[in-house]
Design an enzyme around this catalytic site. Sequence first.
Site, short mmCIF file in Angstrom:
data_model
loop_
_atom_site.label_atom_id
_atom_site.label_comp_id
_atom_site.label_asym_id
_atom_site.label_seq_id
_atom_site.Cartn_x
_atom_site.Cartn_y
_atom_site.Cartn_z
N HIS A 36 0.84 -1.19 0.00
CA HIS A 36 0.00 0.00 0.00
C HIS A 36 0.88 1.24 0.00
O HIS A 36 1.94 1.25 0.63
CB HIS A 36 -0.91 0.00 1.24
CG HIS A 36 -2.05 0.97 1.15
ND1 HIS A 36 -1.90 2.31 1.42
CD2 HIS A 36 -3.36 0.79 0.81
CE1 HIS A 36 -3.07 2.92 1.26
NE2 HIS A 36 -3.96 2.03 0.89
N ASP A 74 -7.77 -4.55 -0.81
CA ASP A 74 -8.30 -4.83 -2.15
C ASP A 74 -8.22 -6.31 -2.48
O ASP A 74 -9.09 -6.85 -3.18
CB ASP A 74 -7.50 -4.03 -3.20
CG ASP A 74 -7.66 -2.54 -3.03
OD1 ASP A 74 -8.81 -2.09 -2.92
OD2 ASP A 74 -6.64 -1.82 -3.01
#
Length: 425
Positions: A303, A360
């Site tokens: 991330h 995700d």
Amino acid sequence: MTQQVKLVVDGTEYEMPVLESTLGRPVLDVSAVAKAGLWTYDPGFMATAPVESKITYIDGDKGELLHRGYAIDDLADNADYLEVCYALLYGDLPNAEEKDKFYARITSHMAVHDQLRKFFEGFRRDAHPMAIMLGVVGALSAFYHNHLDISDPQHRDDTCVDLIAKAPTLAAMSYKYSIGEPFMYPRKDFSYAENFLYMMFATPGDKDYKPDPVLVKAMDKIFTLHADHEQNASTSSVRLVGSTGANPYACIAAGIAALWGPSHGGANEAVLTMLDEIGSIENVAPFMEKVKTKEAKLMGFGHRVYKNFDPRVKVMKETCDEVLGALGVNDPKLALAMELEKIALNDPYFIERKLYPNVDFYSGIILKAIGIPTSMFTVIFALARTAGWIAHWTEMHSEAFKIGRPRQRYTGETHRAFVKVEDRK
């Protein structure tokens, strides 16, 4: 005493105060730079804080995400999505009476103007649901503008409730239109997440349809884990458009447009595309070796903000396990995903680089298991993030603000003389 940083330009000294934050890094007020005849250069806004906010705090090094001071895992485990929406909007979790009133307001505003259905007919049936969602959210301004005064706190509050309430209805309608099924309208006896699944999967003949409680719980957690994430690209877009005084429906449409990008909200859709490209279990290990040599891109891991474990992932993985266990799903893609996860969590290459599965990765697996098509993943993200976007919009409008006007470092041509077309080489 306020700490100061001194800037000296051509012998002139300028003072820049260091502003303390309640959490996180201090912020250097660089407004004196303009007085010195300079601008700052910060590609990607990596060190620029153009706003002050009390809504969400992220510590990427610690792997911490707080909404109004509440840790995201506490909220996901103990509150439902609408309670989180309330906290984002009003600064604290609701008491029992406030909760009942807020839920009643949301439920009563979930239906959309009947004429809005005609907007859907203007789209091709094979249009991406995000394209439809972007269009119809923007179109809401044509239906709810006459009584809207964004300088009025009550009008702003009504608009916040209206957008949060209508987001699942419009998202489900975007899906139903794309598959040619009749629209289903929200029920007052269903919760927010129940209504979304009902509008997605029920048909007019399903009089007794009731979504599986395990899936309702999972859907609600997905909404909660995506509700807000500080000053990301889409939230910044909402604030920038909002700074012009544009109506809030246009501002949220701007957020949806930004979210659609594969580097932002489209990442969970990209995870499933990656799994398609890998194809089979025996290809997973070779694929991960290609990732190490930069020949392949690993989606759903790591991330930009979190340099540690994404705090949303623990809840999302638990939810993923619950859903897969309850449904008894046997999908080859899910087996691929689990093998990717296994390698990433045990291979020193990925551990050293902190390339852990992110939100995700697991949300895509859950949504696929529930039966939601890949094209709807980002729409669901937009549905959930509407709460955060509109909370930031109304926070901005609750105090004085300036229209956004970023500067640039110009590297083009200097002054040139105009040459008539017949004389140009």
